[in-house]
Write a protein that holds these residues in place. Sequence first.
Motif, PDB file in Angstrom:
ATOM      1  N   LEU A   1       0.806  -1.223   0.000  1.00 13.85           N
ATOM      2  CA  LEU A   1       0.000   0.000   0.000  1.00 13.85           C
ATOM      3  C   LEU A   1       0.842   1.277   0.000  1.00 13.85           C
ATOM      4  O   LEU A   1       0.305   2.373   0.125  1.00 13.85           O
ATOM      5  CB  LEU A   1      -0.940   0.012   1.217  1.00 13.85           C
ATOM      6  N   SER A   2       2.145   1.151  -0.162  1.00 11.09           N
ATOM      7  CA  SER A   2       3.009   2.335  -0.095  1.00 11.09           C
ATOM      8  C   SER A   2       3.128   3.080  -1.420  1.00 11.09           C
ATOM      9  O   SER A   2       3.704   4.156  -1.464  1.00 11.09           O
ATOM     10  CB  SER A   2       4.400   1.953   0.412  1.00 11.09           C
ATOM     11  N   GLY A   3       2.576   2.535  -2.484  1.00 13.12           N
ATOM     12  CA  GLY A   3       2.644   3.199  -3.781  1.00 13.12           C
ATOM     13  C   GLY A   3       1.772   4.441  -3.834  1.00 13.12           C
ATOM     14  O   GLY A   3       0.995   4.718  -2.922  1.00 13.12           O
ATOM     15  N   PRO A   4       1.856   5.198  -4.928  1.00 13.79           N
ATOM     16  CA  PRO A   4       1.123   6.454  -5.025  1.00 13.79           C
ATOM     17  C   PRO A   4      -0.400   6.285  -5.148  1.00 13.79           C
ATOM     18  O   PRO A   4      -1.149   7.148  -4.717  1.00 13.79           O
ATOM     19  CB  PRO A   4       1.694   7.122  -6.274  1.00 13.79           C
ATOM     20  N   ALA A   5      -0.869   5.199  -5.752  1.00  9.44           N
ATOM     21  CA  ALA A   5      -2.312   5.012  -5.947  1.00  9.44           C
ATOM     22  C   ALA A   5      -2.685   3.548  -5.745  1.00  9.44           C
ATOM     23  O   ALA A   5      -3.011   2.832  -6.694  1.00  9.44           O
ATOM     24  CB  ALA A   5      -2.717   5.479  -7.339  1.00  9.44           C
ATOM     25  N   PRO A   6      -2.663   3.055  -4.490  1.00  9.37           N
ATOM     26  CA  PRO A   6      -2.983   1.651  -4.237  1.00  9.37           C
ATOM     27  C   PRO A   6      -4.410   1.315  -4.661  1.00  9.37           C
ATOM     28  O   PRO A   6      -5.324   2.121  -4.543  1.00  9.37           O
ATOM     29  CB  PRO A   6      -2.824   1.504  -2.724  1.00  9.37           C
ATOM     30  N   ASP A   7      -4.585   0.078  -5.166  1.00 11.04           N
ATOM     31  CA  ASP A   7      -5.907  -0.393  -5.569  1.00 11.04           C
ATOM     32  C   ASP A   7      -6.285  -1.619  -4.737  1.00 11.04           C
ATOM     33  O   ASP A   7      -5.567  -1.992  -3.804  1.00 11.04           O
ATOM     34  CB  ASP A   7      -5.935  -0.693  -7.074  1.00 11.04           C
ATOM     35  N   LEU A   8      -7.415  -2.255  -5.078  1.00 13.78           N
ATOM     36  CA  LEU A   8      -7.865  -3.413  -4.308  1.00 13.78           C
ATOM     37  C   LEU A   8      -6.881  -4.572  -4.384  1.00 13.78           C
ATOM     38  O   LEU A   8      -6.737  -5.322  -3.414  1.00 13.78           O
ATOM     39  CB  LEU A   8      -9.250  -3.866  -4.780  1.00 13.78           C
TER      40      LEU A   8
ATOM     41  N   LYS B   1      -6.487   7.443   4.194  1.00 17.62           N
ATOM     42  CA  LYS B   1      -6.001   7.691   2.835  1.00 17.62           C
ATOM     43  C   LYS B   1      -6.770   6.881   1.787  1.00 17.62           C
ATOM     44  O   LYS B   1      -6.969   7.343   0.664  1.00 17.62           O
ATOM     45  CB  LYS B   1      -4.507   7.330   2.790  1.00 17.62           C
ATOM     46  N   LEU B   2      -7.231   5.670   2.155  1.00 19.40           N
ATOM     47  CA  LEU B   2      -7.763   4.739   1.157  1.00 19.40           C
ATOM     48  C   LEU B   2      -9.281   4.533   1.206  1.00 19.40           C
ATOM     49  O   LEU B   2      -9.835   3.939   0.279  1.00 19.40           O
ATOM     50  CB  LEU B   2      -7.076   3.375   1.323  1.00 19.40           C
ATOM     51  N   ALA B   3      -9.948   4.990   2.249  1.00 20.06           N
ATOM     52  CA  ALA B   3     -11.392   4.719   2.382  1.00 20.06           C
ATOM     53  C   ALA B   3     -12.164   5.193   1.155  1.00 20.06           C
ATOM     54  O   ALA B   3     -13.000   4.455   0.620  1.00 20.06           O
ATOM     55  CB  ALA B   3     -11.936   5.365   3.641  1.00 20.06           C
ATOM     56  N   GLU B   4     -11.889   6.375   0.684  1.00 24.91           N
ATOM     57  CA  GLU B   4     -12.627   6.902  -0.469  1.00 24.91           C
ATOM     58  C   GLU B   4     -12.199   6.231  -1.778  1.00 24.91           C
ATOM     59  O   GLU B   4     -13.059   5.745  -2.523  1.00 24.91           O
ATOM     60  CB  GLU B   4     -12.451   8.415  -0.554  1.00 24.91           C
ATOM     61  N   PRO B   5     -10.892   6.154  -2.090  1.00 28.27           N
ATOM     62  CA  PRO B   5     -10.518   5.544  -3.381  1.00 28.27           C
ATOM     63  C   PRO B   5     -10.886   4.064  -3.511  1.00 28.27           C
ATOM     64  O   PRO B   5     -11.117   3.591  -4.618  1.00 28.27           O
ATOM     65  CB  PRO B   5      -9.007   5.725  -3.470  1.00 28.27           C
ATOM     66  N   LEU B   6     -10.941   3.327  -2.402  1.00 31.51           N
ATOM     67  CA  LEU B   6     -11.240   1.896  -2.472  1.00 31.51           C
ATOM     68  C   LEU B   6     -12.697   1.575  -2.117  1.00 31.51           C
ATOM     69  O   LEU B   6     -13.068   0.410  -2.016  1.00 31.51           O
ATOM     70  CB  LEU B   6     -10.294   1.101  -1.573  1.00 31.51           C
ATOM     71  N   ALA B   7     -13.521   2.600  -1.937  1.00 32.85           N
ATOM     72  CA  ALA B   7     -14.944   2.381  -1.669  1.00 32.85           C
ATOM     73  C   ALA B   7     -15.555   1.637  -2.859  1.00 32.85           C
ATOM     74  O   ALA B   7     -15.115   1.813  -3.992  1.00 32.85           O
ATOM     75  CB  ALA B   7     -15.639   3.722  -1.461  1.00 32.85           C
ATOM     76  N   PRO B   8     -16.501   0.749  -2.602  1.00 28.98           N
ATOM     77  CA  PRO B   8     -17.245   0.540  -1.354  1.00 28.98           C
ATOM     78  C   PRO B   8     -16.631  -0.499  -0.419  1.00 28.98           C
ATOM     79  O   PRO B   8     -17.287  -0.900   0.545  1.00 28.98           O
ATOM     80  CB  PRO B   8     -18.604   0.064  -1.866  1.00 28.98           C
TER      81      PRO B   8
END
Length: 196
Positions: free
Chosen positions: A34-41, A132-139
Amino acid sequence: MNRPHDPTSGMDALAALRAATSERHERLDSGLPLSGPAPDLNDYAQHLTLVRDWLAPLQAWLDGFADGPQIVLPAVERLALIDADLAEPGMPAPRTAALSDPLPLDASAAYRWGVAYVIEGSQLGGKVLYGKLAEPLAPHPLRYLRGADEGPGPRWRAFMLALKEHVKSPDEIADACAGACAAFDSILGLSVDKSA
């Protein structure tokens, strides 16, 4: 008695643990999925799998003792939170690894306090990652990172107070530092395996 060449001598337990593990902590933080600039699922699944592979044997090891940090604070079902997150729809299938170096069966309580320091401290970082990730990885609910509703602060403060009460002598502090370094080394070893 102060140990020669021990940079942590003369410190209280918390300061010594921070000093002994700071370089490992930096290496781990920069190498996590998760240390990258834009982590995904997919990155979150890798992170959860890494933490599960690390935490499951440590928790089983700690549970094998009748004294020490595991009896001071109430148990947290971290593995259940990880498993629930991994079972969410859309999560990639995890890859697993095993800890290569088991922890000593005759470890002192102070050594186990050091291991617990790393486990408990990981929840503080989890809360930062959640923000940091709640919004980008929602839902996705990110249960493991979210942790308790009140956040990790109250538990961390209780842990620090208990640590200071149970780990005082130079020998205990040295053992706690050895345990914390071993806990960091075990997850660092897994993170290297995962990137292969």
